[in-house]
Design a protein around this motif. Structure first.
Motif, PDB file in Angstrom:
ATOM      1  N   MET A 156       0.903  -1.086   0.153  1.00 46.14           N
ATOM      2  CA  MET A 156      -0.105  -0.037   0.068  1.00 46.14           C
ATOM      3  C   MET A 156       0.711   1.231   0.138  1.00 46.14           C
ATOM      4  SD  MET A 156      -3.307  -0.756   2.274  1.00 46.14           S
ATOM      5  CE  MET A 156      -2.724  -1.474   3.779  1.00 46.14           C
ATOM      6  N   PRO A 157       0.611   2.201  -0.940  1.00 45.83           N
ATOM      7  CA  PRO A 157       1.297   3.452  -0.543  1.00 45.83           C
ATOM      8  C   PRO A 157       1.025   4.450   0.275  1.00 45.83           C
ATOM      9  CG  PRO A 157      -0.549   3.622  -2.505  1.00 45.83           C
ATOM     10  CD  PRO A 157      -0.273   2.232  -1.846  1.00 45.83           C
ATOM     11  N   ILE A 158       2.036   5.423   0.465  1.00 42.18           N
ATOM     12  CA  ILE A 158       2.085   6.165   1.675  1.00 42.18           C
ATOM     13  C   ILE A 158       1.981   7.716   0.977  1.00 42.18           C
ATOM     14  CG2 ILE A 158       3.147   7.501   3.548  1.00 42.18           C
ATOM     15  CD1 ILE A 158       4.258   4.582   4.327  1.00 42.18           C
ATOM     16  N   PHE A 159       0.749   8.400   1.306  1.00 40.00           N
ATOM     17  CA  PHE A 159       0.898   9.726   0.676  1.00 40.00           C
ATOM     18  C   PHE A 159       0.641  10.725   1.768  1.00 40.00           C
ATOM     19  CE2 PHE A 159      -1.351   7.088  -2.565  1.00 40.00           C
ATOM     20  CZ  PHE A 159      -0.531   7.290  -3.790  1.00 40.00           C
ATOM     21  N   PRO A 160       1.531  12.052   1.468  1.00 39.91           N
ATOM     22  CA  PRO A 160       1.394  12.800   2.346  1.00 39.91           C
ATOM     23  C   PRO A 160       0.046  13.835   2.256  1.00 39.91           C
ATOM     24  CG  PRO A 160       2.862  13.575   0.659  1.00 39.91           C
ATOM     25  CD  PRO A 160       2.344  12.258   0.387  1.00 39.91           C
ATOM     26  N   TYR A 161      -0.650  14.270   3.176  1.00 40.27           N
ATOM     27  CA  TYR A 161      -2.162  14.945   3.072  1.00 40.27           C
ATOM     28  C   TYR A 161      -2.306  16.152   4.072  1.00 40.27           C
ATOM     29  CZ  TYR A 161      -4.271  10.943   0.914  1.00 40.27           C
ATOM     30  OH  TYR A 161      -4.481  10.016  -0.017  1.00 40.27           O
ATOM     31  N   GLU A 162      -2.504  17.261   3.712  1.00 42.85           N
ATOM     32  CA  GLU A 162      -2.837  18.373   4.520  1.00 42.85           C
ATOM     33  C   GLU A 162      -4.705  18.706   4.599  1.00 42.85           C
ATOM     34  OE1 GLU A 162      -1.335  23.131   5.158  1.00 42.85           O
ATOM     35  OE2 GLU A 162      -1.258  21.939   2.894  1.00 42.85           O
ATOM     36  N   CYS A 163      -4.860  18.670   5.699  1.00 45.95           N
ATOM     37  CA  CYS A 163      -6.322  19.220   6.086  1.00 45.95           C
ATOM     38  C   CYS A 163      -6.556  20.561   5.764  1.00 45.95           C
ATOM     39  CB  CYS A 163      -6.565  18.882   7.671  1.00 45.95           C
ATOM     40  SG  CYS A 163      -8.466  19.513   7.879  1.00 45.95           S
ATOM     41  N   ARG A 164      -7.543  20.938   5.002  1.00 45.47           N
ATOM     42  CA  ARG A 164      -7.867  22.564   4.614  1.00 45.47           C
ATOM     43  C   ARG A 164      -8.441  23.003   5.765  1.00 45.47           C
ATOM     44  NH1 ARG A 164      -9.723  22.138  -1.667  1.00 45.47           N
ATOM     45  NH2 ARG A 164      -7.696  21.468  -2.475  1.00 45.47           N
ATOM     46  N   ASN A 165      -9.168  22.344   6.812  1.00 44.44           N
ATOM     47  CA  ASN A 165      -9.932  22.763   7.787  1.00 44.44           C
ATOM     48  C   ASN A 165      -8.892  23.487   8.998  1.00 44.44           C
ATOM     49  OD1 ASN A 165     -12.428  23.470   9.098  1.00 44.44           O
ATOM     50  ND2 ASN A 165     -11.867  21.796  10.559  1.00 44.44           N
ATOM     51  N   CYS A 166      -8.227  22.446   9.478  1.00 36.98           N
ATOM     52  CA  CYS A 166      -7.324  22.786  10.850  1.00 36.98           C
ATOM     53  C   CYS A 166      -5.931  22.891  10.232  1.00 36.98           C
ATOM     54  CB  CYS A 166      -7.476  21.652  11.783  1.00 36.98           C
ATOM     55  SG  CYS A 166      -6.594  20.073  11.417  1.00 36.98           S
ATOM     56  N   GLY A 167      -5.222  22.262   8.969  1.00 32.99           N
ATOM     57  CA  GLY A 167      -3.995  22.720   8.546  1.00 32.99           C
ATOM     58  C   GLY A 167      -3.045  21.555   9.103  1.00 32.99           C
ATOM     59  N   LEU A 168      -3.490  20.434   9.555  1.00 31.90           N
ATOM     60  CA  LEU A 168      -2.548  19.297   9.813  1.00 31.90           C
ATOM     61  C   LEU A 168      -2.085  18.769   8.890  1.00 31.90           C
ATOM     62  CD1 LEU A 168      -1.674  17.168  12.300  1.00 31.90           C
ATOM     63  CD2 LEU A 168      -3.579  16.026  11.605  1.00 31.90           C
ATOM     64  N   ARG A 169      -0.786  18.405   8.970  1.00 29.40           N
ATOM     65  CA  ARG A 169      -0.067  17.632   7.711  1.00 29.40           C
ATOM     66  C   ARG A 169       0.331  16.272   8.311  1.00 29.40           C
ATOM     67  NH1 ARG A 169       3.764  21.040   3.917  1.00 29.40           N
ATOM     68  NH2 ARG A 169       2.214  22.650   3.351  1.00 29.40           N
ATOM     69  N   GLU A 170      -0.198  15.101   7.591  1.00 27.42           N
ATOM     70  CA  GLU A 170       0.252  13.885   7.991  1.00 27.42           C
ATOM     71  C   GLU A 170       0.435  12.925   7.030  1.00 27.42           C
ATOM     72  OE1 GLU A 170      -2.963  12.488  10.438  1.00 27.42           O
ATOM     73  OE2 GLU A 170      -4.529  13.223   9.238  1.00 27.42           O
ATOM     74  N   GLU A 171       1.082  11.741   6.984  1.00 28.98           N
ATOM     75  CA  GLU A 171       1.140  10.842   5.990  1.00 28.98           C
ATOM     76  C   GLU A 171       0.077   9.766   6.125  1.00 28.98           C
ATOM     77  OE1 GLU A 171       5.422   9.513   5.890  1.00 28.98           O
ATOM     78  OE2 GLU A 171       5.636  11.250   4.393  1.00 28.98           O
ATOM     79  N   ARG A 172      -0.395   9.294   5.326  1.00 29.07           N
ATOM     80  CA  ARG A 172      -1.422   8.118   5.340  1.00 29.07           C
ATOM     81  C   ARG A 172      -1.235   6.927   4.734  1.00 29.07           C
ATOM     82  NH1 ARG A 172      -6.419   9.228   7.436  1.00 29.07           N
ATOM     83  NH2 ARG A 172      -6.527  10.554   8.928  1.00 29.07           N
ATOM     84  N   LEU A 173      -1.015   5.666   5.044  1.00 28.50           N
ATOM     85  CA  LEU A 173      -0.935   4.586   4.395  1.00 28.50           C
ATOM     86  C   LEU A 173      -2.330   4.241   3.671  1.00 28.50           C
ATOM     87  CD1 LEU A 173       0.738   2.157   3.623  1.00 28.50           C
ATOM     88  CD2 LEU A 173      -0.118   0.957   5.692  1.00 28.50           C
ATOM     89  N   VAL A 174      -2.756   4.213   2.418  1.00 27.74           N
ATOM     90  CA  VAL A 174      -3.826   4.042   1.883  1.00 27.74           C
ATOM     91  C   VAL A 174      -3.656   3.027   0.793  1.00 27.74           C
ATOM     92  CG1 VAL A 174      -4.812   6.168   2.271  1.00 27.74           C
ATOM     93  CG2 VAL A 174      -3.352   5.816   0.208  1.00 27.74           C
ATOM     94  N   PRO A 175      -4.966   1.993   0.594  1.00 30.16           N
ATOM     95  CA  PRO A 175      -4.928   0.967  -0.335  1.00 30.16           C
ATOM     96  C   PRO A 175      -5.081   1.596  -1.720  1.00 30.16           C
ATOM     97  CG  PRO A 175      -7.086   1.193   0.791  1.00 30.16           C
ATOM     98  CD  PRO A 175      -6.209   2.363   1.213  1.00 30.16           C
ATOM     99  N   ARG A 176      -5.316   2.702  -2.327  1.00 30.21           N
ATOM    100  CA  ARG A 176      -5.201   3.088  -3.456  1.00 30.21           C
ATOM    101  C   ARG A 176      -5.039   4.686  -3.503  1.00 30.21           C
ATOM    102  NH1 ARG A 176      -8.287   0.976  -7.844  1.00 30.21           N
ATOM    103  NH2 ARG A 176      -8.951   3.044  -8.067  1.00 30.21           N
ATOM    104  N   PHE A 177      -4.669   5.092  -4.447  1.00 34.08           N
ATOM    105  CA  PHE A 177      -4.186   6.545  -4.501  1.00 34.08           C
ATOM    106  C   PHE A 177      -5.250   7.445  -4.384  1.00 34.08           C
ATOM    107  CE2 PHE A 177      -5.121   5.628  -8.894  1.00 34.08           C
ATOM    108  CZ  PHE A 177      -5.705   6.697  -9.418  1.00 34.08           C
ATOM    109  N   ASP A 178      -6.657   7.037  -4.646  1.00 29.62           N
ATOM    110  CA  ASP A 178      -7.864   7.800  -4.830  1.00 29.62           C
ATOM    111  C   ASP A 178      -8.876   7.379  -3.649  1.00 29.62           C
ATOM    112  OD1 ASP A 178      -8.590   5.349  -5.503  1.00 29.62           O
ATOM    113  OD2 ASP A 178      -9.865   5.850  -7.358  1.00 29.62           O
ATOM    114  N   THR A 179      -8.334   6.774  -2.593  1.00 31.51           N
ATOM    115  CA  THR A 179      -8.934   6.480  -1.306  1.00 31.51           C
ATOM    116  C   THR A 179      -9.240   7.971  -0.475  1.00 31.51           C
ATOM    117  OG1 THR A 179      -7.943   4.409  -1.051  1.00 31.51           O
ATOM    118  CG2 THR A 179      -8.850   4.959   0.749  1.00 31.51           C
ATOM    119  N   PRO A 180     -10.544   8.009  -0.268  1.00 27.76           N
ATOM    120  CA  PRO A 180     -10.807   9.147   0.554  1.00 27.76           C
ATOM    121  C   PRO A 180     -10.202   9.149   2.031  1.00 27.76           C
ATOM    122  CG  PRO A 180     -12.694   7.978   0.102  1.00 27.76           C
ATOM    123  CD  PRO A 180     -11.645   7.423  -0.467  1.00 27.76           C
ATOM    124  N   VAL A 181      -9.806  10.184   2.591  1.00 25.01           N
ATOM    125  CA  VAL A 181      -9.381  10.049   3.985  1.00 25.01           C
ATOM    126  C   VAL A 181      -9.725  11.251   4.764  1.00 25.01           C
ATOM    127  CG1 VAL A 181      -6.845   8.929   3.278  1.00 25.01           C
ATOM    128  CG2 VAL A 181      -7.350  11.602   3.308  1.00 25.01           C
TER     129      VAL A 181
END
Length: 75
Positions: free
Chosen positions: A1-26
């Motif tokens: 499973m790939p790991i992608f970096p995300y940023e929350c537009r609501n609170c600004g938290l940046r974190e990496e997530r292990l997701v099954p697919r590139f288009d998985t909603p988090v």
């Protein structure tokens, strides 16, 4: 499973997530918002880790591995 970096537009938290697919909603682990932006991923090195000098070795990564200061252990 790939790991992608995300940023929350609501609170600004940046974190990496292990997701099954590139288009998985988090959702944000801090505020629960689904308004997450996928950030550009940093390129990774495959198969070649070089030992660090004692001053740069990361205690969290184990013996002889570098984190280049990204894990916060050098602050």
């Amino acid at each position: 499973m790939p790991i992608f970096p995300y940023e929350c537009r609501n609170c600004g938290l940046r974190e990496e997530r292990l997701v099954p697919r590139f288009d998985t909603p988090v959702t944000c682990s801090r505020c629960g918002s689904a308004d997450m932006t996928k950030l550009p991923a940093r390129p990774g090195a495959v198969g070649s880790r070089t030992p660090c000098s004692g001053a740069h070795a990361c205690p969290a990564a184990g013996s002889g591995h570098c984190c280049s200061g990204h894990c916060g252990c050098h602050e």
